[in-house]
Design a protein around this motif. Sequence first.
Motif, mmCIF file in Angstrom:
data_model
loop_
_atom_site.group_PDB
_atom_site.id
_atom_site.type_symbol
_atom_site.label_atom_id
_atom_site.label_comp_id
_atom_site.label_asym_id
_atom_site.label_seq_id
_atom_site.Cartn_x
_atom_site.Cartn_y
_atom_site.Cartn_z
ATOM 1 N N GLY A 41 3.042 -9.092 2.534
ATOM 2 C CA GLY A 41 3.120 -7.508 2.431
ATOM 3 C C GLY A 41 2.720 -6.974 4.036
ATOM 4 N N GLY A 42 2.067 -7.930 4.693
ATOM 5 C CA GLY A 42 1.825 -7.393 6.014
ATOM 6 C C GLY A 42 3.023 -7.195 6.787
ATOM 7 N N GLU A 43 4.187 -7.655 6.413
ATOM 8 C CA GLU A 43 5.119 -7.353 7.216
ATOM 9 C C GLU A 43 6.182 -6.191 6.561
ATOM 10 O OE1 GLU A 43 7.482 -11.008 6.808
ATOM 11 O OE2 GLU A 43 5.830 -12.306 8.038
ATOM 12 N N TRP A 44 5.538 -5.716 5.367
ATOM 13 C CA TRP A 44 6.468 -4.098 4.926
ATOM 14 C C TRP A 44 6.426 -3.213 5.602
ATOM 15 C CZ3 TRP A 44 3.668 -4.847 -0.655
ATOM 16 C CH2 TRP A 44 4.174 -6.041 -1.318
ATOM 17 N N GLY A 45 7.266 -2.469 5.797
ATOM 18 C CA GLY A 45 7.251 -1.176 6.682
ATOM 19 C C GLY A 45 6.713 -0.121 6.458
ATOM 20 N N ARG A 46 6.749 0.928 6.931
ATOM 21 C CA ARG A 46 6.164 2.289 6.901
ATOM 22 C C ARG A 46 6.274 2.818 5.606
ATOM 23 N NH1 ARG A 46 3.131 6.103 9.620
ATOM 24 N NH2 ARG A 46 3.717 8.244 9.234
ATOM 25 N N ALA A 78 2.834 -1.693 -2.896
ATOM 26 C CA ALA A 78 2.176 -0.881 -1.823
ATOM 27 C C ALA A 78 1.367 -1.809 -0.616
ATOM 28 C CB ALA A 78 1.161 0.150 -2.110
ATOM 29 N N ARG A 79 1.706 -1.554 0.616
ATOM 30 C CA ARG A 79 0.832 -2.063 1.685
ATOM 31 C C ARG A 79 -0.376 -1.287 2.066
ATOM 32 N NH1 ARG A 79 2.697 -3.014 8.125
ATOM 33 N NH2 ARG A 79 0.845 -3.860 8.740
ATOM 34 N N ILE A 80 -1.561 -1.696 1.316
ATOM 35 C CA ILE A 80 -2.753 -0.813 1.668
ATOM 36 C C ILE A 80 -3.526 -1.246 2.893
ATOM 37 C CG2 ILE A 80 -4.753 0.015 0.526
ATOM 38 C CD1 ILE A 80 -3.559 -0.617 -2.055
ATOM 39 N N CYS A 100 0.494 -5.367 -5.000
ATOM 40 C CA CYS A 100 0.012 -4.711 -3.660
ATOM 41 C C CYS A 100 -0.642 -5.738 -2.644
ATOM 42 C CB CYS A 100 -0.886 -3.465 -4.038
ATOM 43 S SG CYS A 100 -0.119 -2.061 -4.884
ATOM 44 N N HIS A 101 -0.215 -5.451 -1.344
ATOM 45 C CA HIS A 101 -0.856 -5.900 -0.403
ATOM 46 C C HIS A 101 -2.193 -5.262 0.188
ATOM 47 C CE1 HIS A 101 -1.065 -8.958 3.165
ATOM 48 N NE2 HIS A 101 -1.599 -8.012 3.709
ATOM 49 N N ILE A 102 -3.400 -5.832 0.057
ATOM 50 C CA ILE A 102 -4.662 -5.164 0.312
ATOM 51 C C ILE A 102 -5.062 -5.822 1.646
ATOM 52 C CG2 ILE A 102 -6.986 -4.051 -0.305
ATOM 53 C CD1 ILE A 102 -5.781 -4.262 -3.168
ATOM 54 N N ALA A 103 -5.144 -5.342 2.798
ATOM 55 C CA ALA A 103 -5.391 -6.129 3.955
ATOM 56 C C ALA A 103 -6.860 -6.153 4.309
ATOM 57 C CB ALA A 103 -4.881 -5.696 5.372
ATOM 58 N N GLY A 104 -7.746 -5.186 3.613
ATOM 59 C CA GLY A 104 -9.137 -4.914 3.892
ATOM 60 C C GLY A 104 -9.902 -5.365 2.598
ATOM 61 N N THR A 105 -11.144 -4.968 2.579
ATOM 62 C CA THR A 105 -12.048 -5.059 1.478
ATOM 63 C C THR A 105 -12.000 -4.118 0.306
ATOM 64 O OG1 THR A 105 -13.511 -6.201 3.118
ATOM 65 C CG2 THR A 105 -14.424 -5.594 0.896
ATOM 66 N N LEU A 118 -6.193 -4.830 -10.478
ATOM 67 C CA LEU A 118 -5.493 -5.044 -9.652
ATOM 68 C C LEU A 118 -4.667 -6.361 -9.789
ATOM 69 C CD1 LEU A 118 -8.622 -4.812 -7.047
ATOM 70 C CD2 LEU A 118 -6.990 -3.048 -7.661
ATOM 71 N N ARG A 119 -3.465 -6.384 -10.288
ATOM 72 C CA ARG A 119 -2.948 -7.407 -10.849
ATOM 73 C C ARG A 119 -1.701 -7.817 -9.848
ATOM 74 N NH1 ARG A 119 -0.204 -6.629 -16.316
ATOM 75 N NH2 ARG A 119 -0.821 -8.811 -16.398
ATOM 76 N N ARG A 120 -1.665 -9.152 -9.679
ATOM 77 C CA ARG A 120 -0.676 -9.742 -8.706
ATOM 78 C C ARG A 120 -0.588 -9.177 -7.224
ATOM 79 N NH1 ARG A 120 3.015 -8.845 -12.908
ATOM 80 N NH2 ARG A 120 4.552 -7.666 -11.535
ATOM 81 N N CYS A 121 -2.235 -8.833 -6.884
ATOM 82 C CA CYS A 121 -2.228 -8.430 -5.704
ATOM 83 C C CYS A 121 -2.784 -9.452 -4.486
ATOM 84 C CB CYS A 121 -3.298 -7.108 -5.733
ATOM 85 S SG CYS A 121 -2.602 -5.715 -6.523
ATOM 86 N N GLU A 122 -2.423 -9.228 -3.321
ATOM 87 C CA GLU A 122 -3.108 -10.035 -2.069
ATOM 88 C C GLU A 122 -4.117 -9.345 -1.609
ATOM 89 O OE1 GLU A 122 -2.812 -13.594 0.565
ATOM 90 O OE2 GLU A 122 -1.869 -12.959 -1.248
ATOM 91 N N ILE A 123 -5.438 -9.833 -1.911
ATOM 92 C CA ILE A 123 -6.627 -8.958 -1.400
ATOM 93 C C ILE A 123 -7.358 -9.539 -0.618
ATOM 94 C CG2 ILE A 123 -8.746 -7.709 -2.509
ATOM 95 C CD1 ILE A 123 -7.111 -7.927 -5.046
#
Length: 524
Positions: A41-46, A78-80, A100-105, A118-123
């Motif tokens: 998800g870190g590569e997903w666009g705006r 979403a890329r959060i 969803c890709h959650i880059a923070g805490t 928060l299902r199947r998310c990268e946290i």
Amino acid sequence: MGRSRPPFRRLTPAERRLWDAYPTGDWVDLRHGRETDPSSGGEWGRSRVVRAEVISALVLDRGAGGSARVPGVRLAGARIIGDLNLSDATIEAKIHLLDCHIAGTVSLNDARTRGVRLRRCEIFRFRASRATIDGLLDLDGSAVREGVRLDNAHVTGQLRFSGTRLGTPGQDPYRGMPSGASSPDPARWNGPEGSKEPRTWESVALWAGGLIVDGSAFLRDMRAAGGLRLIGARFTGGLYLQGAVVTANGIPAVHADHLEADAAELGAGFTAHGTIRLRGARIDGVLSFHGAVLRAPGRALHLSHMQADELILLPESIEGEVNLGYSRLGVLFDRPQSYPGHVRLEGLTYESLRGPATLADRLSWLRRDPGGYRPQPYEQLAAYCRRIGHEPDARRVLLARQRARRRTLRLPGRLWGRLLDGLVGYGYRPWLAGLWAALLLATGTAIFTQWPPHQIGLDESRHFNAFVYTLDLLVPVSLFEQRGAWEPAGWTQWPANGLIAAGWILATALIAGASRLLRPSNVP
């Protein structure tokens, strides 16, 4: 009531869709094509970017409703970016994030909220210390790179971590790992320095001491690159870890002292690289390790001072010591051969034993205490045998106890013990004395029939009977007045004196064995 204006100058297209959908709780699905794996998800666009502060503003704005439907954040793909900080808040809306890709805490510390999914998310990190979650806390299928904190939280519904992958703070062994991989690379546990000495916090993947879950906790097929800390946790509906793999770094794989649960299932493929510690736990139903794989360099299973209605100890394999000391079990369903290492049993009590185990297996089980001889485990097993009507087995167990005790004595005690064992089986085999007496009686009768003794008093006529004479020699106190009437001649004096000595020894052994058998402290 109309919708309040967003407190932001500009919203991304994804944020605008979410803002408009919030009052009705409609889904906002940003997934498209093949770009659905949140690990990339870190590569997903705006077009798929949503700031965490926008979500915070929505759920914390109590006037954001205005609809007959229940408001909520329902967002997929979403890329959060940023930290989703909801600490100390009271949240009426539901939060449901999917893929969803959650880059923070994600922080819910000291918050009170409705169900969170928060299902199947990268946290990156999830924190909910002392939070109250009215409903479901669901992280099924998600990957949390720096672990989860739920210490002293209260979940009124279910806790769902099935298929979840957990890393540990500062050490992300799951980063870049294929989603189908069963466990992290052990070489990555210790960080770039490769240190072998773990720090407790940095080695815990799930920190949940004092957690209360009113429903069930499902952690099936979870993968944790760190320990699970569940000290004092309470799971009213049970704890289920079937198929989970927990790889700890120098700390217990599951540290759950004083845990309370209606049931705890740690079997059916559950694998632990590290100690399972449930000291002082209370399980009102079944604690099962059926089909588990447990490995630890020292103690694999620490279940001392615990209570359980039934303990099913039928693992696929155990490498390490098992400690059941001072626990109270209703039913112990096990196969002692399946955990072949050391077993601590001092103080263990149980109402029933089940499983494919013979009495020889049980006696071997008792002898595997690394602390050496302990009388209580033998007495407990003998008491159980008597309770189910197997009196001969109870005597075998108590005889085995005396033999084990003999090995702890000094040389004189060991010699006397061997004599008692060989003559009367410490009183638990009194028929041995009859065998010895019969053998000596037959031997003496044969000798004195062939070489009869001389009559001492010639003033009266006597008829010699070799059997009665031998019997009179064996009895410590002469009953038949044969010793004073006949005197053995020549070499037959030696067997005659031997028979007298043997009679005294047999009588002493019988008295000692009987006193040992009848002593109240030895009657379970």
